[in-house]
Design a protein around this motif. Sequence first.
Motif, mmCIF file in Angstrom:
data_model
loop_
_atom_site.group_PDB
_atom_site.id
_atom_site.type_symbol
_atom_site.label_atom_id
_atom_site.label_comp_id
_atom_site.label_asym_id
_atom_site.label_seq_id
_atom_site.Cartn_x
_atom_site.Cartn_y
_atom_site.Cartn_z
ATOM 1 N N CYS A 186 0.808 -1.224 0.000
ATOM 2 C CA CYS A 186 0.000 0.000 0.000
ATOM 3 C C CYS A 186 0.843 1.277 0.000
ATOM 4 O O CYS A 186 0.279 2.373 -0.006
ATOM 5 C CB CYS A 186 -0.946 0.002 1.198
ATOM 6 S SG CYS A 186 -0.101 0.095 2.794
ATOM 7 N N ASP A 187 2.149 1.166 0.019
ATOM 8 C CA ASP A 187 3.074 2.309 0.043
ATOM 9 C C ASP A 187 2.818 3.251 1.210
ATOM 10 O O ASP A 187 2.990 4.454 1.103
ATOM 11 C CB ASP A 187 3.030 3.086 -1.262
ATOM 12 C CG ASP A 187 3.659 2.326 -2.408
ATOM 13 O OD1 ASP A 187 4.595 1.549 -2.149
ATOM 14 O OD2 ASP A 187 3.219 2.484 -3.559
ATOM 15 N N GLY A 188 2.349 2.727 2.340
ATOM 16 C CA GLY A 188 2.146 3.538 3.525
ATOM 17 C C GLY A 188 0.748 4.121 3.664
ATOM 18 O O GLY A 188 0.397 4.655 4.695
ATOM 19 N N SER A 213 -2.307 -6.601 3.693
ATOM 20 C CA SER A 213 -0.942 -7.038 4.007
ATOM 21 C C SER A 213 -0.464 -6.531 5.367
ATOM 22 O O SER A 213 0.126 -7.272 6.139
ATOM 23 C CB SER A 213 0.029 -6.551 2.934
ATOM 24 O OG SER A 213 -0.288 -7.134 1.700
ATOM 25 N N CYS A 214 -0.729 -5.251 5.657
ATOM 26 C CA CYS A 214 -0.230 -4.667 6.908
ATOM 27 C C CYS A 214 -1.340 -4.447 7.927
ATOM 28 O O CYS A 214 -1.081 -3.943 9.017
ATOM 29 C CB CYS A 214 0.488 -3.356 6.630
ATOM 30 S SG CYS A 214 -0.579 -2.067 5.966
ATOM 31 N N ALA A 229 5.592 -2.458 7.387
ATOM 32 C CA ALA A 229 5.813 -3.887 7.212
ATOM 33 C C ALA A 229 6.770 -4.374 8.288
ATOM 34 O O ALA A 229 7.626 -3.628 8.774
ATOM 35 C CB ALA A 229 6.392 -4.178 5.828
ATOM 36 N N THR A 230 6.641 -5.621 8.664
ATOM 37 C CA THR A 230 7.556 -6.190 9.644
ATOM 38 C C THR A 230 8.892 -6.481 8.983
ATOM 39 O O THR A 230 8.972 -6.686 7.777
ATOM 40 C CB THR A 230 6.995 -7.486 10.248
ATOM 41 O OG1 THR A 230 6.729 -8.399 9.185
ATOM 42 C CG2 THR A 230 5.714 -7.218 10.996
ATOM 43 N N ALA A 231 9.935 -6.476 9.777
ATOM 44 C CA ALA A 231 11.269 -6.750 9.258
ATOM 45 C C ALA A 231 11.364 -8.219 8.874
ATOM 46 O O ALA A 231 10.933 -9.099 9.606
ATOM 47 C CB ALA A 231 12.325 -6.416 10.306
ATOM 48 N N ARG A 232 11.931 -8.456 7.712
ATOM 49 C CA ARG A 232 12.112 -9.836 7.255
ATOM 50 C C ARG A 232 13.452 -10.340 7.734
ATOM 51 O O ARG A 232 14.465 -9.653 7.660
ATOM 52 C CB ARG A 232 12.076 -9.900 5.736
ATOM 53 C CG ARG A 232 10.702 -9.732 5.177
ATOM 54 C CD ARG A 232 10.701 -9.916 3.677
ATOM 55 N NE ARG A 232 11.354 -11.162 3.322
ATOM 56 C CZ ARG A 232 11.772 -11.454 2.097
ATOM 57 N NH1 ARG A 232 11.620 -10.600 1.135
ATOM 58 N NH2 ARG A 232 12.343 -12.599 1.844
ATOM 59 N N ARG A 233 13.458 -11.544 8.215
ATOM 60 C CA ARG A 233 14.720 -12.172 8.598
ATOM 61 C C ARG A 233 15.128 -13.115 7.480
ATOM 62 O O ARG A 233 14.336 -13.946 7.039
ATOM 63 C CB ARG A 233 14.562 -12.969 9.882
ATOM 64 C CG ARG A 233 14.405 -12.108 11.089
ATOM 65 C CD ARG A 233 14.382 -12.992 12.298
ATOM 66 N NE ARG A 233 14.614 -12.197 13.491
ATOM 67 C CZ ARG A 233 14.792 -12.707 14.669
ATOM 68 N NH1 ARG A 233 14.767 -14.004 14.839
ATOM 69 N NH2 ARG A 233 14.990 -11.935 15.699
ATOM 70 N N ASP A 234 16.341 -12.960 7.029
ATOM 71 C CA ASP A 234 16.847 -13.865 6.005
ATOM 72 C C ASP A 234 17.200 -15.196 6.656
ATOM 73 O O ASP A 234 17.768 -15.238 7.737
ATOM 74 C CB ASP A 234 18.073 -13.259 5.332
ATOM 75 C CG ASP A 234 17.715 -12.048 4.492
ATOM 76 O OD1 ASP A 234 18.592 -11.221 4.306
ATOM 77 O OD2 ASP A 234 16.553 -11.962 4.050
ATOM 78 N N ARG A 235 16.838 -16.230 5.979
ATOM 79 C CA ARG A 235 17.146 -17.566 6.520
ATOM 80 C C ARG A 235 18.631 -17.878 6.309
ATOM 81 O O ARG A 235 19.212 -17.538 5.295
ATOM 82 C CB ARG A 235 16.315 -18.616 5.805
ATOM 83 C CG ARG A 235 14.855 -18.464 6.075
ATOM 84 C CD ARG A 235 14.103 -19.572 5.410
ATOM 85 N NE ARG A 235 12.678 -19.340 5.519
ATOM 86 C CZ ARG A 235 11.781 -20.102 4.958
ATOM 87 N NH1 ARG A 235 12.138 -21.138 4.248
ATOM 88 N NH2 ARG A 235 10.518 -19.823 5.105
ATOM 89 N N GLU A 236 19.182 -18.527 7.267
ATOM 90 C CA GLU A 236 20.580 -18.888 7.179
ATOM 91 C C GLU A 236 20.725 -20.033 6.177
ATOM 92 O O GLU A 236 20.007 -21.007 6.228
ATOM 93 C CB GLU A 236 21.091 -19.325 8.549
ATOM 94 C CG GLU A 236 22.592 -19.474 8.600
ATOM 95 C CD GLU A 236 23.060 -19.750 10.007
ATOM 96 O OE1 GLU A 236 24.030 -20.514 10.138
ATOM 97 O OE2 GLU A 236 22.470 -19.225 10.933
#
Length: 61
Positions: free
Chosen positions: A15-17, A43-44, A50-57
């Motif tokens: 939604c671009d905020g 989505s939000c 948006a929540t921070a995405r954690r990159d998978r190891e």
Amino acid sequence: MAHPTPATPRICPACDGFASAAITLGGRDARGHLRTITAHCPSCHGTGTATARRDREGARA
């Protein structure tokens, strides 16, 4: 001495905020007011961030 800058909020990519919008249903009620509903970004959930995405190891790039 330099002050640390706060992290900028992550804006929702869907939604671009602009998380909520008032949509007119057409026509007016007996008092002459427009009938509207509020639609929120799915989505939000209406927060605009948006929540921070954690990159998978070990994930591929």
